[in-house]
Design an enzyme around this catalytic site. Structure first.
Site, PDB file in Angstrom:
ATOM      1  N   VAL A 103      42.456 -14.957  73.252  1.00 13.93           N
ATOM      2  CA  VAL A 103      43.277 -13.751  73.323  1.00 13.93           C
ATOM      3  C   VAL A 103      42.912 -12.914  74.538  1.00 13.93           C
ATOM      4  CG1 VAL A 103      43.890 -11.602  72.140  1.00 13.93           C
ATOM      5  CG2 VAL A 103      43.576 -13.693  70.818  1.00 13.93           C
ATOM      6  N   SER A 140      39.329 -16.499  79.150  1.00 15.59           N
ATOM      7  CA  SER A 140      39.581 -17.889  79.526  1.00 15.59           C
ATOM      8  C   SER A 140      38.260 -18.500  79.962  1.00 15.59           C
ATOM      9  CB  SER A 140      40.596 -17.973  80.668  1.00 15.59           C
ATOM     10  OG  SER A 140      41.855 -17.487  80.253  1.00 15.59           O
ATOM     11  N   ASP A 186      29.759 -15.498  63.322  1.00 18.69           N
ATOM     12  CA  ASP A 186      31.012 -16.216  63.581  1.00 18.69           C
ATOM     13  C   ASP A 186      30.744 -17.712  63.734  1.00 18.69           C
ATOM     14  OD1 ASP A 186      33.756 -16.344  63.817  1.00 18.69           O
ATOM     15  OD2 ASP A 186      33.798 -15.886  65.957  1.00 18.69           O
TER      16      ASP A 186
END
Length: 487
Positions: free
Chosen positions: A25, A28, A139
């Site tokens: 989002v 890159s 995460d």
């Protein structure tokens, strides 16, 4: 004597970008070479500071964490610096990409168990080290586990990691390891129950839950379902991508057929990770001593059985982008709708079936759900707890139903236009059958080999061939008419 740390240049001109190998989002990832370092291959994560949800201080925390940690299973940051409105983080290049890309591209039904054990043990070493240093990752998932061509495994992406305590003893004589975090972070699929209900606080054991979900992800090829899209969204996704949201259809169906068998040690290990009560989950250090990891193979085993035939990271990224473009982008309204559902339909618990390694989510009742259950519904609820192999209802299949609407154990759905859904699904099924027939015709034409087919399949192909011939004749007639008019 301590080894001198390489000093990487803090100048964009010192790096030559080769190609893009990942996109998110707000960031890159590129494959690049560091020219002053004898053209050493590196990965550069370019974070758009304007698009990033995290503030600059949080991003600095991530890069600081990555640079300070030193462990063979942790992805370090060589350096970081700003380029215009981007933060560049220079890291080691992991040529095979993430476990997520490996599984989705080459093992869509999941990895072999003896390979899973290798990847999980390496990841668990990283988690154990992180926890010893006072850090939660928050995460953990296959997408954040990177693999190199030599089989080395590194845990990456500390964008939401947090230090839960400073590993020192306070003046009061007690360590601050009892502190608990309360902010929500991570990806919904892998969130521990205590993270979802973050007002109660959570600690290191949240990472252990996510580790268990990652084990399921590697075993089945995808994580368990975490939210239910509405019917419209579900049908759209089936039609566009054939990536079914009803996780249980794909996984439990294959389990019943006996396609996937898992060892008792693996099932028990995952079961320990997925204990609802975080205090009952083992620590990472204790989990490393579990029998499942006792006879774990070496890295050379996964090189031979998983990595040797893989595309490299850049090829896998290119293939994924081609696939995304071929199916088209999702409608923005649908994405917003799904995001809202993720927000409002968070899981309140899980039902883990150790016998077939399946995890089904339990959702909190919505405002429209009745606060009081009827005696019949309570009886059905009791039956459901006693029977591990209950019928999957429309609610569990992701048909956009509320919990109340899907209570009937025999699959009957209340307040739901069943005829409309059946009609649409039949049309979809017919379309899929015709597409399958067309694909078979093309395969036969290209290979010259004839597959053994049932009578029904032969008739379908015959109908499809006639349709193609009819369409061809129509085109010829139209062209002839057009030529005669122009002539």
């Amino acid at each position: 004597m301590a080894r001198n740390k390489l000093e990487f240049p803090l100048d964009a001109e010192a790096y030559e970008i080769i190609c893009k190998i990942g996109v998110g989002v707000s960031a890159s990832v590129y494959k690049a070479i560091c020219i002053p370092m004898n053209s050493m291959v590196v990965a550069i994560k370019a974070i758009d500071l304007d698009q990033s949800r995290a503030d600059f201080d949080s991003l600095r925390r991530e890069t600081k964490t990555m640079s300070l940690l030193s462990h063979p299973n942790i992805l370090n940051a060589y350096c970081s610096f700003t380029v215009d409105r981007c933060l560049w983080v220079v890291m080691p290049f992991m040529s095979c990409g993430s476990l997520h890309s490996i599984v989705s591209s080459s093992f869509p039904s999941g990895l072999p168990e003896n390979c899973i054990s290798v990847f999980l043990k390496e990841t668990l070493n990283a988690i154990s080290y992180l926890h010893d240093q006072g850090h939660l990752h928050r995460d953990i998932k296959a997408g954040n586990i990177l693999v190199d061509s030599d089989g080395s495994v590194k845990l990456a992406d500390f964008g939401v990691s947090a230090s839960i305590y400073e590993p020192v003893t306070s003046s009061s004589g007690t360590t601050s390891s009892s502190l608990r975090l309360t902010d929500i972070a991570g990806t919904p699929y892998w969130m521990a129950p205590e993270v979802v209900h973050s007002h109660t606080g959570y600690g290191f054991k949240a990472d252990i839950w996510s580790f268990g979900i990652t084990a399921l992800e590697l075993a089945h090829g995808r994580p368990p379902l975490s939210h239910l899209p509405p019917l419209k969204s579900l049908l759209m996704k089936i039609t566009k991508r054939f990536h079914f949201s009803d996780y249980e259809i794909n996984t439990s169906g294959s389990s019943k057929k006996g396609n996937k068998k898992f060892s008792k040690a693996f099932r028990e290990m995952v079961g320990l990770c997925l204990e609802q009560d975080p205090t009952k989950r083992p620590s990472a250090e204790k989990l490393l001593k579990h029998p499942f990891f006792k006879n774990c193979k070496g890295l050379d085993f996964v090189v031979k059985n998983v990595l040797h035939s893989l595309s490299n990271a850049e090829q896998m990224f290119m293939e994924s982008q081609i696939l995304i473009k071929s199916v088209g982008d999702d409608d923005e309204e649908e994405e917003e709708e799904d995001e809202e559902i993720v927000k409002n339909r968070r899981i309140s618990g899980w039902n883990f079936r150790e016998d077939d390694l399946q995890l089904s989510p339990v959702f909190p009742a919505t405002e429209s759900d009745s606060s009081e259950s009827s005696p019949r519904e309570e009886d059905q609820s009791k039956d459901k707890k006693e029977d591990d192999n209950v019928t999957i209802t429309g609610y569990e299949l992701g048909l956009g139903l509320s919990n109340e609407e899907a209570k009937n154990q025999e699959g009957e759905v209340v307040g739901f236009d069943k005829d409309l859904v059946l009609e649409k699904l039949k049309v979809l099924k017919k379309s899929l059958e015709h597409q399958r027939a067309r694909v078979s015709i093309i395969i036969e034409a290209l290979s010259g080999d004839k597959e053994e087919k049932s009578r029904e399949e032969e008739l379908l192909e015959m109908v499809e061939k006639l349709k193609i011939e009819l369409e061809t004749e129509k085109l010829k007639t139209l062209r002839a008419d057009k030529d005669s008019v122009l002539g």
